[in-house]
Design an enzyme around this catalytic site. Structure first.
Site, PDB file in Angstrom:
ATOM      1  N   CYS A 171       4.086  -2.717  -0.675  1.00  0.00           N
ATOM      2  CA  CYS A 171       2.926  -3.001   0.028  1.00  0.00           C
ATOM      3  C   CYS A 171       1.933  -2.546  -0.687  1.00  0.00           C
ATOM      4  O   CYS A 171       0.406  -2.933  -0.504  1.00  0.00           O
ATOM      5  CB  CYS A 171       2.998  -2.209   1.400  1.00  0.00           C
ATOM      6  SG  CYS A 171       3.052  -0.457   1.329  1.00  0.00           S
ATOM      7  N   HIS A 325       2.589   2.840   4.756  1.00  0.00           N
ATOM      8  CA  HIS A 325       2.457   1.574   4.507  1.00  0.00           C
ATOM      9  C   HIS A 325       1.014   1.311   3.832  1.00  0.00           C
ATOM     10  O   HIS A 325       0.172   2.301   4.067  1.00  0.00           O
ATOM     11  CB  HIS A 325       2.632   0.931   5.759  1.00  0.00           C
ATOM     12  CG  HIS A 325       2.667  -0.655   5.623  1.00  0.00           C
ATOM     13  ND1 HIS A 325       3.437  -1.288   4.598  1.00  0.00           N
ATOM     14  CD2 HIS A 325       2.360  -1.668   6.347  1.00  0.00           C
ATOM     15  CE1 HIS A 325       3.435  -2.735   4.756  1.00  0.00           C
ATOM     16  NE2 HIS A 325       2.696  -2.841   5.639  1.00  0.00           N
ATOM     17  N   ASN A 342      -1.848  -6.962   7.542  1.00  0.00           N
ATOM     18  CA  ASN A 342      -0.569  -6.298   7.026  1.00  0.00           C
ATOM     19  C   ASN A 342       0.020  -7.320   5.893  1.00  0.00           C
ATOM     20  O   ASN A 342       0.083  -8.321   6.318  1.00  0.00           O
ATOM     21  CB  ASN A 342       0.241  -6.122   8.104  1.00  0.00           C
ATOM     22  CG  ASN A 342       1.415  -5.318   8.119  1.00  0.00           C
ATOM     23  OD1 ASN A 342       2.149  -5.267   6.955  1.00  0.00           O
ATOM     24  ND2 ASN A 342       2.153  -4.885   8.875  1.00  0.00           N
TER      25      ASN A 342
END
Length: 381
Positions: A171, A325, A342
């Site tokens: 990520c 994250h 996201n």
């Protein structure tokens, strides 16, 4: 003449440094940084263990409820904040001090320390086994499926919302790619050149601000059982510009996708853009340090900078924001709430994602909740 106090300080240091030397042993700084990161993680793990034990106590009634509520509100929060603080010093502050010392030494004709701490940051909570499960080499023909035609890489095709992270814990890289896609798609388009004869892509990345070229072919990891590509793809399930960049970054770091499991957004932003990066914590550990706020993020966005936020390590499973994250900053609204994307292309359903009109993967975080969910902000300069 050497100042007497300075001479005494050097004599008592036991470091064997020459008289008159100022600065730090950067190898030791980086070694200590690794210890801070490890110890901070231990504090967070202890908080998680204690939390689970308290929840499982065979105890019912109002006294138990009061005790658990007080634990959650005070002790648990304090432990998590302490772990985040110690880990952030190890991940961000001490390495930055070492880098600045190396730069100063190089400018003065000296030499800096050697060695760097583990790159692992967001998504580093995964086990070594999970990381090794993705140690597929970027040139392994048995695990790849070839895309025979050129993947569109113009400014229209470079869509920050057209990224689905899937199985790989990168990520930190994909949120950074999305951030640059939203602010400077021309750069991404210019830095990928397609060779039709070989079906290869020549990707320009940057080391210390200087361009380097990485060549990767047009094949991508494919799961035969699932009948689908396994790592970054677009909304249609097919490899796209982000897949090409992901493969180039994996090749750059070590020729295996497992080498990019866990990392730092500031490192990815610098690698993709060649620009200097500013990282600010939402809870600066020194009183005179400027912490990240919705206003500082808005200033970066208004200046056309690419911004990525890193979440706290120990958010609960039912949190509307995913722990360990990275999220791409899309916008800051007039009420100072921050719109994020996201790289999973989706979010847990919550009040932060239920607003009508949000794109898939978008979430809106009020300004006064940023430090609840996030620990740092990284922006290009």
């Amino acid at each position: 003449m050497l100042d007497e106090r300075e001479a005494l300080a050097n004599e008592g240091s036991g470091r064997g440094m020459p008289f008159g030397m100022h600065g730090a042993n950067t190898a030791e700084l980086r070694d200590i940084a690794g210890r801070f990161t490890f110890r901070g993680g231990m504090v967070l793990q202890s908080a998680s263990t204690l939390r689970g034990q308290i929840e499982r106590i065979d105890w019912e009634g109002p006294d138990r409820d009061r005790f658990v509520d007080e634990w959650r509100a005070r002790t648990d929060r304090a432990l998590v904040d302490l772990g985040d603080l110690v880990e952030r010093i190890g991940i961000h502050d001490l390495p930055r001090q070492a880098d600045e010392q190396d730069d100063a030494s190089a400018a003065a004709g000296g030499t800096g320390g050697a060695g760097v701490p583990d790159r692992g940051d967001v998504e580093s909570g995964k086990s070594d086994g999970e990381r090794r499960a993705h140690d597929t080499r970027v040139d392994d023909p048995d695990r790849h499926e070839t895309v025979p035609d050129e993947i569109p890489n113009d400014e229209v095709a470079i869509d920050p919302y057209d990224i689905n992270q899937q199985a790989l814990g990168d990520c930190w890289a994909l949120a950074s790619i999305a951030a640059v896609a939203g602010t400077d798609p021309e750069l991404l388009a210019e830095n990928v050149q397609y060779d039709e004869a070989s079906n290869d892509y020549l990707v320009t990345l940057y080391e210390d601000g200087e361009p380097i070229e990485v060549r990767v072919d047009g094949s991508f990891v494919y799961n035969d059982e699932a009948g689908a590509y396994e790592y970054a793809v677009g909304d249609d399930g097919m490899p796209n510009y982000a897949s090409v960049y992901e493969k180039a970054i994996a090749d750059h770091y070590g020729e295996s996708y497992g080498d990019i499991w866990g990392g730092k957004p500031e490192e990815a932003l610098a690698l993709i853009t060649g620009r200097e990066i500013e990282t600010q914590g939402f809870d600066p550990f020194l009183p005179w340090q400027q912490g990240a706020t919705s206003d500082s993020i808005a200033g970066s966005i208004d200046s056309g900078q690419s911004v990525v936020l890193t979440t706290r390590n120990d958010l609960p499973d039912d949190s509307p924001i995913v722990g360990r994250h990275a999220y791409t900053v899309v916008d800051v609204r007039d009420d100072n709430s921050v719109v994020l994307y996201n790289p999973w292309g989706a979010n847990p359903e919550s009040g932060l994602t239920s607003e009508p009109g949000l794109e898939p993967g978008e979430v809106v975080v009020p300004a006064d909740q940023l430090d609840t969910y996030f620990r740092s902000s990284s922006a290009t300069k």
